[in-house]
Design a protein around this motif. Structure first.
Motif, mmCIF file in Angstrom:
data_model
loop_
_atom_site.group_PDB
_atom_site.id
_atom_site.type_symbol
_atom_site.label_atom_id
_atom_site.label_comp_id
_atom_site.label_asym_id
_atom_site.label_seq_id
_atom_site.Cartn_x
_atom_site.Cartn_y
_atom_site.Cartn_z
ATOM 1 N N HIS A 91 -4.392 -3.410 -11.475
ATOM 2 C CA HIS A 91 -5.609 -2.728 -11.915
ATOM 3 C C HIS A 91 -5.402 -1.231 -12.148
ATOM 4 O O HIS A 91 -6.357 -0.507 -12.401
ATOM 5 C CB HIS A 91 -6.736 -2.941 -10.895
ATOM 6 N N ASP A 92 -4.169 -0.786 -11.989
ATOM 7 C CA ASP A 92 -3.891 0.642 -12.207
ATOM 8 C C ASP A 92 -2.476 0.785 -12.752
ATOM 9 O O ASP A 92 -1.523 0.993 -12.006
ATOM 10 C CB ASP A 92 -4.063 1.420 -10.895
ATOM 11 N N LYS A 94 0.839 -1.204 0.000
ATOM 12 C CA LYS A 94 0.000 0.000 0.000
ATOM 13 C C LYS A 94 0.872 1.252 0.000
ATOM 14 O O LYS A 94 0.600 2.217 -0.709
ATOM 15 C CB LYS A 94 -0.949 -0.012 1.192
ATOM 16 N N ASP A 131 -5.538 -2.601 -21.259
ATOM 17 C CA ASP A 131 -6.885 -2.373 -20.742
ATOM 18 C C ASP A 131 -6.985 -0.966 -20.150
ATOM 19 O O ASP A 131 -6.418 -0.689 -19.094
ATOM 20 C CB ASP A 131 -7.190 -3.436 -19.672
ATOM 21 N N PHE A 132 -7.720 -0.097 -20.840
ATOM 22 C CA PHE A 132 -7.819 1.296 -20.375
ATOM 23 C C PHE A 132 -8.784 1.459 -19.198
ATOM 24 O O PHE A 132 -8.918 2.553 -18.663
ATOM 25 C CB PHE A 132 -8.209 2.224 -21.538
ATOM 26 N N GLU A 133 -9.435 0.390 -18.796
ATOM 27 C CA GLU A 133 -10.196 0.472 -17.539
ATOM 28 C C GLU A 133 -9.319 0.105 -16.348
ATOM 29 O O GLU A 133 -9.740 0.200 -15.199
ATOM 30 C CB GLU A 133 -11.420 -0.454 -17.595
ATOM 31 N N LEU A 183 1.949 6.714 -6.889
ATOM 32 C CA LEU A 183 1.057 7.774 -7.379
ATOM 33 C C LEU A 183 1.697 9.151 -7.202
ATOM 34 O O LEU A 183 1.630 9.992 -8.101
ATOM 35 C CB LEU A 183 -0.292 7.734 -6.656
ATOM 36 N N MET A 233 0.303 0.732 -9.946
ATOM 37 C CA MET A 233 -0.120 0.646 -8.554
ATOM 38 C C MET A 233 -0.985 -0.598 -8.454
ATOM 39 O O MET A 233 -2.181 -0.532 -8.227
ATOM 40 C CB MET A 233 -0.889 1.905 -8.167
ATOM 41 N N LYS A 249 2.284 1.726 -3.403
ATOM 42 C CA LYS A 249 1.300 2.300 -4.325
ATOM 43 C C LYS A 249 1.159 3.812 -4.115
ATOM 44 O O LYS A 249 1.088 4.570 -5.079
ATOM 45 C CB LYS A 249 -0.063 1.625 -4.136
ATOM 46 N N ALA A 250 1.110 4.223 -2.856
ATOM 47 C CA ALA A 250 0.984 5.661 -2.570
ATOM 48 C C ALA A 250 2.208 6.393 -3.117
ATOM 49 O O ALA A 250 2.088 7.438 -3.767
ATOM 50 C CB ALA A 250 0.840 5.893 -1.066
ATOM 51 N N VAL A 283 -5.565 1.542 0.075
ATOM 52 C CA VAL A 283 -4.427 2.431 0.334
ATOM 53 C C VAL A 283 -4.881 3.620 1.184
ATOM 54 O O VAL A 283 -4.208 4.017 2.154
ATOM 55 C CB VAL A 283 -3.792 2.931 -0.980
ATOM 56 N N PRO A 319 -8.061 4.779 -13.131
ATOM 57 C CA PRO A 319 -8.811 3.780 -13.905
ATOM 58 C C PRO A 319 -9.828 3.094 -12.988
ATOM 59 O O PRO A 319 -9.520 2.786 -11.838
ATOM 60 C CB PRO A 319 -7.735 2.778 -14.329
ATOM 61 N N ARG A 365 -0.024 2.739 -15.381
ATOM 62 C CA ARG A 365 0.010 4.019 -16.094
ATOM 63 C C ARG A 365 1.220 4.144 -17.011
ATOM 64 O O ARG A 365 2.356 4.007 -16.579
ATOM 65 C CB ARG A 365 -0.028 5.156 -15.074
ATOM 66 N N GLY A 393 -5.898 1.144 -16.608
ATOM 67 C CA GLY A 393 -4.669 1.841 -16.931
ATOM 68 C C GLY A 393 -4.922 3.133 -17.686
ATOM 69 O O GLY A 393 -6.063 3.428 -18.043
ATOM 70 N N ARG A 394 -3.856 3.895 -17.926
ATOM 71 C CA ARG A 394 -3.965 5.189 -18.593
ATOM 72 C C ARG A 394 -2.753 5.413 -19.499
ATOM 73 O O ARG A 394 -1.741 4.743 -19.368
ATOM 74 C CB ARG A 394 -3.951 6.327 -17.568
#
Lengths: 519, 519
Positions: free
Chosen positions: A260-261, A36, A240-242, A43, A257, A39-40, B63, B53, A263, A244-245
């Motif tokens: 599921h995330d 966690k 998968d853009f749901e 970001l 992160m 991940k923070a 998190v 996302p 970037r 990622g970006r």
């Protein structure tokens, strides 16, 4: 009597299993907390490179330092020592994932604990100053600004190697951090074969009278259109853009992160077509790897790509083997024509040749597929000598220029386009560079196996079906996360150890076909 | 002898001062860590509402929970008790900022400690489920889905009030969390005057035969143009885009990570002009407040707007007093015409009337400047009765509809446009709503003083010079951060306590001028 003893044993076993199970839950919850924090931190870093208002830099660095310190504290906490102690005698009872998870935890703990805390904190400051000095030096193209800082970084890296210990070669210890199992002994062979093979092919190409131009990539390519086209390509690849970006930063990178995330970033140039797109495809390769990691690896610290080399094998597979193939552009050129009127009259052959244009050059990140590995090999040879004390930081400008002249036939006219071009040394990432070239080698070796498994794969690509490639990579590489070492993984997939033959064959096949009429 | 005693005293003082100084540094470093966590949480939240996302929601919530727990641990840590104990006898020796900082630290610590940890953790789960239930209930327009959850939230809020204690009225304890010093006794007077004054004015407007339309705001307003225009307006207002951003989210909000990173969001509607722009201006008012907070208040927890009421006074000042003034549009309408051809033939008077169109309606966030406060007063009266046990959650639909009928003359046809419209109750933010209306009252009271100090301020606005407004607000409100209580602040600025006269005068002047020909 017998019966009662049996019962006792049985109960004992049940108790033992329960205790292990409980402790495993406890470890995973603990590792989950570390994840966690990671991940923070991820970001905060991503935002710093994409959307953060510039006046907030100092404040952001403070937050990053604080959370990194918390992450460090958890990684080296007493709790970790207790976990390691508990599982010492129980490793045989664990399944593969749990076993590797505990080994991993222990290795990180041991490595971090070997460096005295004060030394480490001193180094953090030195590295941070060194990065700033590198930035200034690069801007002014003046190595002398960076030199004293780099000397300190190298001094500390050498000291760290002494703390960590080494067997054959000091540089092995650093290589192992990015590519477990890789050593100077192995790399000297791998990179020797690579260097000789590529230089030989390069000489043939120099003697070809085939005229190739990449002028079609210069012109007017509106950023909005480039972005839309990048996204269309990434979707086709299976990103998968749901989960990622795709955003913009000065230097392209991928940061996740969790699966599921994920970037990606790229960098668009209004007057050049190929750079941003190839970056998007490259980062997309990293990103798809991370998105494919199964949820079951959450809270184990194994839910990420296994090594930098394997990661680069995926990004370079998509960028070069797929993204620079004729089949890929058979499908995508007609689409590109819709976005970019510049390509109205461009034929597939012209496009294919342009995107595979070979020319020895000074800048690694702008190098073509063929010469790229030579840039890496130069850095490998320099790092190896530097860490082993065979050369000093003061020798770098001379050695750098000599090697570029020897391997690539080009010479930098200033430090910025010479040894100041990359940031890796500034922050002490010695041992990282070889990953890029290893990625090329792994990738071609995987391609060989993929073609055996799916002989029609490029035919599929030519009609825009990239799911076969994606499924194969997912099944063979992505879904394993960090469970296997790079060595185990490549052996599991291809049945043999890392082997340069496949990459060299691939290069020869491809480029002798493009650069025909060798004189 | 005398001399030596003097020396001793003097040395004693020096030592004392040094010890205090050191302890102050220690406190500030500790609070700085809390602020860093708050910033990280802020970014994670902002990102969740803007760019994350969607598949990453569960992971992100994890998190956020983890970091919030760390923040809670620091806020209630033993270290805080030590600090409080140390400064108990030294408060007189502290300067104003340090004194308020320590008082603040103590109040937060005491309040949090009064709630048993288990109770609090139970409540976190309840509130989180309640939010989800509210979302579903709103979507299906069915209060019965939300009712059992809201009952629990209210039950816990009442219990918390008992733990925290209260003097006159239970609801006072909740009000105090958002607007220090505000009580039911005071609000009954303030809101009573407001209600009567507004209802009277509203009746006059109903009897006016002046026809006003806001049809000009419906049409085609491309999102890109709206965004560019919003940014141009915000820049003119003095919002610093090197220390802030404007992005898009479902519901507009402002979130800062310190004064150098202040993020506004808005929501564009392609077919409506005023909604997004007024949101941008409103959030800009919040944002400029935070950007103006001096760096000297870092690491004190006082470096933010003092209360929700004062914060709303700033956002509503910009949105209504400035952003809905004729002088503002004297300057901005010609610019708007450049972005939006729809306004080609619109006169200043038409535009000014349209943006001040009054019509009692069902939805708070879409209400006009005049009727807005009535929406708030309804919520205040309901919360007060609910927390004091005079009505039950089951009575809400009836009470809500009765009050809307009585004060605004409208009745919801379903729960979604009735008592399910706002999220505040779902997460237990009882006591928050009054801030919005207090903001209106504070704002007009400040305007009265501003006009005395700067009689030409609206003339300046009409030529696009908004720096006079900005400077006055900065000097009188923003630069003080949370050093003064709302009560102290409004008294310092205007020389008197909160007074509804100015807001009612302002409304009467403005709207009787617009809605002439009262029958």
């Amino acid at each position: 009597m017998d019966n009662s003893i049996q019962n006792e044993n049985k109960n004992g076993d049940v108790k033992m299993n329960l205790e292990i199970k409980e402790k495993l839950n406890e470890v995973k919850s603990y590792i989950g907390d570390i994840e966690k924090l990671t991940k923070a931190i991820g970001l905060l870093y991503w935002d710093m490179k994409t959307y953060m208002p510039k006046k907030s830099l100092d404040s952001r660095v403070g937050v990053l330092e604080y959370l990194s310190e918390q992450e460090f504290k958890l990684t080296t906490g007493e709790k970790v020592a207790e976990f390691i102690e508990f599982f010492k005698g129980e490793m045989k009872q664990l399944d593969l994932v749990d076993k590797v998870m505990i080994e991993n935890l222990k290795r990180n703990y041991d490595e971090t604990k070997k460096i005295p805390k004060d030394k480490y904190l001193e180094y953090v400051v030195i590295a941070s100053k060194s990065e700033a000095a590198w930035e200034e030096a690069k801007e002014k193209s003046d190595f002398s600004i960076f030199k004293p800082h780099l000397e300190k970084v190298v001094e500390y890296q050498k000291e760290f190697v002494n703390y960590w210990g080494y067997k054959e070669n000091k540089y092995d210890t650093l290589l192992d951090k990015y590519e477990k199992g890789i050593t100077v002994e192995k790399l000297d062979v791998i990179f020797g074969e690579l260097r000789d093979g590529i230089v030989e092919l390069l000489n043939k190409i120099k003697n070809s009278n085939k005229k190739i131009s990449k002028d079609i990539f210069s012109g007017k390519f509106p950023v909005e259109a480039q972005e839309k086209f990048s996204i269309e390509v990434l979707k086709k690849m299976g990103f998968d853009f749901e989960a990622g970006r795709l955003d913009v930063s000065v230097h392209p990178f991928t940061l996740d992160m969790g699966s599921h995330d994920v970037r990606l970033t790229t960098h668009y140039y209004e007057n050049e077509f190929s750079s941003a797109l190839l970056s998007s495809i490259h980062e997309g390769g990293h990103g798809i790897y991370e998105q494919d990691i199964p949820d079951s690896l959450e809270n184990t610290k194994l839910g990420t790509g296994v090594s930098m080399g394997i990661h680069e094998s995926q990004s370079r597979f998509y960028e070069n083997i797929v993204g620079r193939s004729k089949e890929f552009w058979t499908y995508f050129l007609p689409l590109a024509k819709k976005y970019f009127p510049e390509f109205k009259d461009t034929t597939l052959d012209e496009f294919y040749e342009a995107i595979n244009y070979v020319k020895p050059s000074l800048i690694r990140t702008e190098a073509d597929e063929l010469t790229y590995s030579l840039h890496i090999i130069i850095r490998y040879e320099i790092e190896k000598s530097l860490i082993n004390g065979e050369i000093e930081v003061g020798d770098l400008p001379r050695v750098w220029n000599e090697k570029y002249k020897e391997y690539l036939g080009v010479e930098p006219s200033n430090d910025a386009e010479g040894l100041l071009q990359d940031m890796h040394w500034a922050d002490g990432s010695f041992g990282y560079f070889p990953s890029y070239a290893l990625g090329n080698v792994y990738g071609a070796q995987m391609l060989n196996k993929l073609l055996q498994d799916e002989p029609n794969i490029f035919k599929e690509i030519s009609v825009g079906n990239l799911s076969g490639v994606h499924e194969w990579l997912k099944e063979n590489v992505h879904k394993h996360g960090s469970i296997y070492t790079p060595e185990e993984l490549i052996k599991n997939i291809t049945g043999e150890e890392i082997n340069t033959k496949y990459f060299l064959d691939y290069l020869n096949n491809k480029y002798l076909n493009i650069y025909t009429n060798i004189l």
